[in-house]
Scaffold this motif. Structure first.
Motif, PDB file in Angstrom:
ATOM      1  N   UNK A   9       6.478   1.626  14.105  1.00 39.99           N
ATOM      2  CA  UNK A   9       6.957   2.559  13.095  1.00 39.99           C
ATOM      3  C   UNK A   9       5.891   2.797  12.048  1.00 39.99           C
ATOM      4  N   UNK A  10       5.927   3.953  11.416  1.00 43.07           N
ATOM      5  CA  UNK A  10       4.824   4.296  10.517  1.00 43.07           C
ATOM      6  C   UNK A  10       5.312   4.628   9.116  1.00 43.07           C
ATOM      7  N   UNK A  11       4.475   4.332   8.149  1.00 40.24           N
ATOM      8  CA  UNK A  11       4.646   4.776   6.780  1.00 40.24           C
ATOM      9  C   UNK A  11       3.348   5.428   6.365  1.00 40.24           C
ATOM     10  N   UNK A  12       3.193   5.722   5.079  1.00 41.78           N
ATOM     11  CA  UNK A  12       1.921   6.286   4.631  1.00 41.78           C
ATOM     12  C   UNK A  12       0.755   5.389   5.033  1.00 41.78           C
ATOM     13  N   UNK A  13      -0.327   6.007   5.488  1.00 37.64           N
ATOM     14  CA  UNK A  13      -1.521   5.247   5.834  1.00 37.64           C
ATOM     15  C   UNK A  13      -1.559   4.715   7.242  1.00 37.64           C
ATOM     16  N   UNK A  14      -0.554   5.040   8.071  1.00 33.83           N
ATOM     17  CA  UNK A  14      -0.528   4.503   9.434  1.00 33.83           C
ATOM     18  C   UNK A  14      -0.192   5.597  10.436  1.00 33.83           C
ATOM     19  N   UNK A  15      -0.967   6.664  10.412  1.00 31.88           N
ATOM     20  CA  UNK A  15      -0.743   7.745  11.370  1.00 31.88           C
ATOM     21  C   UNK A  15      -1.355   7.389  12.716  1.00 31.88           C
ATOM     22  N   UNK A 238      -2.131   2.720  -8.428  1.00 32.07           N
ATOM     23  CA  UNK A 238      -2.906   2.155  -7.324  1.00 32.07           C
ATOM     24  C   UNK A 238      -3.349   0.761  -7.746  1.00 32.07           C
ATOM     25  N   UNK A 239      -3.484  -0.118  -6.787  1.00 32.80           N
ATOM     26  CA  UNK A 239      -3.994  -1.465  -7.054  1.00 32.80           C
ATOM     27  C   UNK A 239      -5.382  -1.598  -6.450  1.00 32.80           C
ATOM     28  N   UNK A 240      -6.137  -2.529  -7.003  1.00 31.53           N
ATOM     29  CA  UNK A 240      -7.516  -2.746  -6.548  1.00 31.53           C
ATOM     30  C   UNK A 240      -7.801  -4.231  -6.471  1.00 31.53           C
ATOM     31  N   UNK A 241      -8.541  -4.625  -5.460  1.00 29.75           N
ATOM     32  CA  UNK A 241      -9.127  -5.965  -5.495  1.00 29.75           C
ATOM     33  C   UNK A 241     -10.103  -6.034  -6.655  1.00 29.75           C
ATOM     34  N   UNK A 242     -10.126  -7.170  -7.335  1.00 28.92           N
ATOM     35  CA  UNK A 242     -11.145  -7.406  -8.357  1.00 28.92           C
ATOM     36  C   UNK A 242     -11.607  -8.850  -8.224  1.00 28.92           C
ATOM     37  N   UNK A 243     -12.539  -9.052  -7.317  1.00 31.32           N
ATOM     38  CA  UNK A 243     -13.065 -10.400  -7.102  1.00 31.32           C
ATOM     39  C   UNK A 243     -14.137 -10.746  -8.122  1.00 31.32           C
ATOM     40  N   UNK A 334       1.824  -6.357  -5.559  1.00 40.53           N
ATOM     41  CA  UNK A 334       1.320  -5.045  -5.943  1.00 40.53           C
ATOM     42  C   UNK A 334       2.418  -3.985  -5.793  1.00 40.53           C
ATOM     43  N   UNK A 335       3.218  -4.093  -4.736  1.00 33.18           N
ATOM     44  CA  UNK A 335       4.330  -3.151  -4.534  1.00 33.18           C
ATOM     45  C   UNK A 335       5.335  -3.264  -5.675  1.00 33.18           C
ATOM     46  N   UNK A 336       5.601  -4.485  -6.135  1.00 32.89           N
ATOM     47  CA  UNK A 336       6.541  -4.674  -7.245  1.00 32.89           C
ATOM     48  C   UNK A 336       6.060  -3.976  -8.510  1.00 32.89           C
ATOM     49  N   UNK A 337       4.767  -3.816  -8.639  1.00 36.38           N
ATOM     50  CA  UNK A 337       4.203  -3.128  -9.809  1.00 36.38           C
ATOM     51  C   UNK A 337       4.022  -1.634  -9.565  1.00 36.38           C
ATOM     52  N   UNK A 338       4.549  -1.157  -8.442  1.00 37.39           N
ATOM     53  CA  UNK A 338       4.566   0.277  -8.181  1.00 37.39           C
ATOM     54  C   UNK A 338       3.386   0.810  -7.412  1.00 37.39           C
ATOM     55  N   UNK A 339       2.516  -0.060  -6.905  1.00 39.30           N
ATOM     56  CA  UNK A 339       1.323   0.426  -6.215  1.00 39.30           C
ATOM     57  C   UNK A 339       1.705   1.203  -4.951  1.00 39.30           C
ATOM     58  N   UNK A 340       1.113   2.380  -4.818  1.00 38.93           N
ATOM     59  CA  UNK A 340       1.292   3.189  -3.607  1.00 38.93           C
ATOM     60  C   UNK A 340       0.133   3.020  -2.641  1.00 38.93           C
ATOM     61  N   UNK A 341      -0.956   2.385  -3.110  1.00 40.54           N
ATOM     62  CA  UNK A 341      -2.170   2.242  -2.301  1.00 40.54           C
ATOM     63  C   UNK A 341      -3.006   1.123  -2.878  1.00 40.54           C
ATOM     64  N   UNK A 342      -3.604   0.311  -1.990  1.00 35.80           N
ATOM     65  CA  UNK A 342      -4.454  -0.777  -2.457  1.00 35.80           C
ATOM     66  C   UNK A 342      -5.897  -0.509  -2.042  1.00 35.80           C
ATOM     67  N   UNK A 488      -0.314   0.633   1.843  1.00 36.68           N
ATOM     68  CA  UNK A 488      -1.518   0.955   2.630  1.00 36.68           C
ATOM     69  C   UNK A 488      -2.778   0.494   1.905  1.00 36.68           C
ATOM     70  N   UNK A 489      -3.798   0.170   2.686  1.00 38.14           N
ATOM     71  CA  UNK A 489      -5.100  -0.216   2.143  1.00 38.14           C
ATOM     72  C   UNK A 489      -6.108   0.889   2.392  1.00 38.14           C
ATOM     73  N   UNK A 490      -7.117   0.948   1.561  1.00 38.38           N
ATOM     74  CA  UNK A 490      -8.227   1.885   1.761  1.00 38.38           C
ATOM     75  C   UNK A 490      -9.510   1.225   1.283  1.00 38.38           C
ATOM     76  N   UNK A 491     -10.596   1.504   1.979  1.00 35.42           N
ATOM     77  CA  UNK A 491     -11.907   0.913   1.671  1.00 35.42           C
ATOM     78  C   UNK A 491     -12.928   2.032   1.519  1.00 35.42           C
ATOM     79  N   UNK A 492     -13.077   2.568   0.310  1.00 38.18           N
ATOM     80  CA  UNK A 492     -13.922   3.758   0.106  1.00 38.18           C
ATOM     81  C   UNK A 492     -15.369   3.591   0.536  1.00 38.18           C
ATOM     82  N   UNK A 493     -15.920   2.362   0.496  1.00 39.25           N
ATOM     83  CA  UNK A 493     -17.307   2.180   0.921  1.00 39.25           C
ATOM     84  C   UNK A 493     -17.510   2.570   2.385  1.00 39.25           C
ATOM     85  N   UNK A 494     -16.434   2.573   3.176  1.00 41.45           N
ATOM     86  CA  UNK A 494     -16.550   2.863   4.598  1.00 41.45           C
ATOM     87  C   UNK A 494     -16.302   4.328   4.932  1.00 41.45           C
ATOM     88  N   UNK A 495     -16.196   5.188   3.933  1.00 42.39           N
ATOM     89  CA  UNK A 495     -16.151   6.630   4.183  1.00 42.39           C
ATOM     90  C   UNK A 495     -17.511   7.099   4.692  1.00 42.39           C
TER      91      UNK A 495
END
Length: 618
Positions: A9-15, A238-243, A334-342, A488-495
């Motif tokens: 089954x799919x949601x946003x980010x899993x076409x 949106x949420x972001x990793x911050x290492x 992150x979802x509890x804080x309303x994030x639509x994308x990580x 859903x996750x996204x990694x902009x460096x890999x565009x």
């Protein structure tokens, strides 16, 4: 058609989807791909064009005259703009330029005059496969969908190949089922109007690395800003990793400049020497509008967590299962804080830095400069002088290097310098892999070596491209897992546009022993505070791996108690069970179990995802 697991089954980010020509026989085959929840996009004739599952926000389509275009994934283009491109399309080859011009990460599907053109990303994050079903050529974004349509069993010889550590190109691209063909990420699939004839057409080549760092840094900043903007322009949360590392910190600061509200997520390491939290707090002082969530280090799952419970629908083994729990664990918060994308900083290591193997060529073209730099690398990485000299003198072509590798599969792991300055790490098989599996792997290496070409004649650029492709094979599976988890996750460096901007910069300025990631530091100057740009290292998480081996010893033992790989005759189950009882053994250093665990977990998932029989021994 074989039933799929509920995780399909799919949601946003899993076409995911299959593509069909505008023919009646293709329409008949397309009907066999339909199941509850399937969506269908039609040709002008009313016959199926795309059949699969996607969310509205993940697809843009347009039709003009005899041309139709579909962009599936993340791309900041609207239907009107896409219609303009469709109206100007006179030949499918013209779609190459369109694909190279758009930011984001997406599949591009074009139909014109009865022909089809299907492509993924040059990064390998979005792939294309094809097969013949009842004489009709069908393309798809996932190999398992096509295998299910064929009723095909996994190829046990290909499973044996996946036990190699690592799997070299081009073997890493091969699907797990016979009859299913992979399209190279640099190629597009062209299907003729007869619905049967196909060819692969090169649409992407890496840029020549000729820009100075001063000229290239602004273009990297622009490409990365556009990549982050493609995900954040709609606003929301949106949420972001911050290492605290340069990669995730750059993404976080760019996201903070967007219309979106940002939640930053930091997992401190368990190792007392880990400095991630210190650097993350340095960054957050300059991000007053960003909510910072710091997780409990001891609550973070370890490597090897929950291997027995993985039931994600995967179309190939992936070492990503080792860290699956760690990757997904913080997403509910992150979802509890309303994030639509990580957003993640994954990929920064692969594009902002580059391989030292460029110095193999630079030694021959700029010897004095190269020798000075190589002395620095030798000190930095503690390369032995003799091994360094041998690696630099090794001028074997890639096909010979690959052919030679088959004769050394049981050798100890090679010296780091040979890997760093060569075509990459030569593959190895470990003691628990059986002679049958070794023979299958040798055959595959021998066949590949007969026609293999490197990803680029320069071994440095070949190594860079191979590392990017190896990374995206993992991330494409993590992205599916994250979408299933609800964020859903996204990694902009890999565009692709970001990769191109980075690869275009001279390697002599991109990788140096004297500065850490100079290109990214220059690109982010003025956006990321100088204090954050001064970080010159990253956490290794080795303690999490060694602790994971000990704490999940029982799971590993259970994994090998009823091993699917052992049933196939590919591994010695007794040897693996002995290792599971001795997690501190030196044999388990350097992630040597990863490829074996990946294959075992994938095979165990098959009964949950398909009705096809288990593969037979090679």
């Amino acid at each position: 058609m074989t039933e799929l697991h509920e995780s399909a089954g799919t949601g946003p980010g899993d076409a995911h989807f299959a593509v069909f020509t505008d023919r009646e026989d293709a329409a008949a085959v397309a009907r066999s791909f339909s199941r509850p929840g399937t969506r269908i996009l039609e040709h002008a004739s009313g016959r199926p064009w795309l059949v699969g599952q996607w969310h509205d926000q993940d697809i843009v389509t347009a039709r003009a005259g005899h041309a139709a275009l579909a962009v599936i994934g993340c791309c900041p283009i609207n239907a009107a703009e896409l219609e303009g491109h469709a109206g100007r399309l006179r030949d499918l080859a013209e779609a190459d330029a369109l694909a190279r011009s758009l930011p984001g990460s997406f599949h591009l599907v074009a139909a014109l005059g009865g022909q089809l053109r299907v492509q993924g990303t040059a990064s390998g994050l979005r792939l294309v496969f094809h097969t013949s079903v009842d004489g009709v050529r069908v393309a798809a974004s996932r190999a398992d969908v096509l295998a299910a349509a064929l009723g095909a069993e996994p190829d046990a010889e290909q499973v044996a190949v996946r036990l190699l550590w690592p799997v070299p190109q081009p073997l890493a691209e091969a699907p797990m089922w016979r009859g299913v063909t992979a399209v190279s990420p640099q190629d597009a699939l062209i299907v003729a109007a007869d619905g049967r004839t196909v060819r692969h057409s090169r649409w992407w080549t890496p840029p020549e690395p000729v820009r100075t760092l001063a000229a290239g840094a602004p273009l990297v900043r622009e490409a990365l800003s556009e990549a982050v903007g493609a995900r954040t322009r709609q606003g929301g949360v949106v949420s972001c990793d911050l290492s605290g590392g340069l990669d995730s910190t750059s993404i976080c600061f760019l996201a903070d400049r967007s219309p979106a509200r940002v939640v930053a997520s930091t997992w401190p390491g368990r190792d007392p020497a880990d400095t991630d939290l210190f650097w993350a707090e340095q960054a957050i002082r300059s991000l007053p509008d960003v909510e910072h969530v710091v997780h409990d280090a001891d609550a973070s799952p370890l490597v090897y967590d929950d291997l027995l419970g993985i039931d994600d629908l995967l179309d190939e083994p992936t070492i990503g299962v080792m860290d699956r729990s760690r990757v997904l664990h913080h997403l509910p918060a992150m979802a509890e804080r309303g994030s639509r994308l990580h957003l993640t900083g994954i990929g920064g290591d692969h594009v902002a830095w580059c391989s030292e193997a460029y110095y193999h060529r630079l030694l021959r073209t700029r010897p004095l400069f190269a020798l000075r730099q190589l002395r620095g690398f030798k000190a930095l990485w503690q390369w032995p002088l003799g091994a360094t000299a041998r690696a630099l003198a090794d001028s074997r072509p890639y096909s010979t290097w690959l052919a030679d590798a088959r004769c050394h599969l049981r050798d100890p792991l090679p010296a780091t310098v040979a890997t760093s300055l060569g075509w990459g790490m030569p593959p190895r098989l470990f003691d628990w892999v059986t002679p049958d599996a070794e023979r299958a792997a040798r055959r595959a290496l021998n066949e590949a070596a007969e026609s293999a070409s490197p990803l680029h004649p320069d071994r440095g650029l070949h190594a860079d491209l191979e590392q990017i492709l190896s990374c995206t094979r993992i991330i494409r599976q993590w992205d599916r897992m994250a979408a299933r988890a609800g964020v859903p996750m996204a990694s902009p460096f890999l565009d692709d546009r970001v990769i191109e901007a980075c690869l275009a910069v001279r390697p002599s300025e991109r990788v140096t022993p004297w500065q850490y990631k100079p290109l990214l530091s220059a690109a982010m100057h003025g956006i990321v505070p100088d204090a954050c740009l001064r970080r010159s290292n990253k956490a290794a998480a080795s303690m999490d791996a060694s602790n994971g081996l000990r704490e999940h010893r029982a799971d590993l033992l259970a994994l090998w108690e009823d091993s699917r790989l052992e049933r196939l005759g590919l591994v010695d189950g007794k040897a693996l069970r002995r290792l599971a009882e001795r997690p501190a053994t030196p044999e388990l250093r350097h992630a040597t179990l990863y490829s074996t665990i990946a294959a075992e977990v994938w095979l165990r998932g098959l009964p949950r995802t398909t009705k096809s029989a288990a593969p037979t021994s090679p």
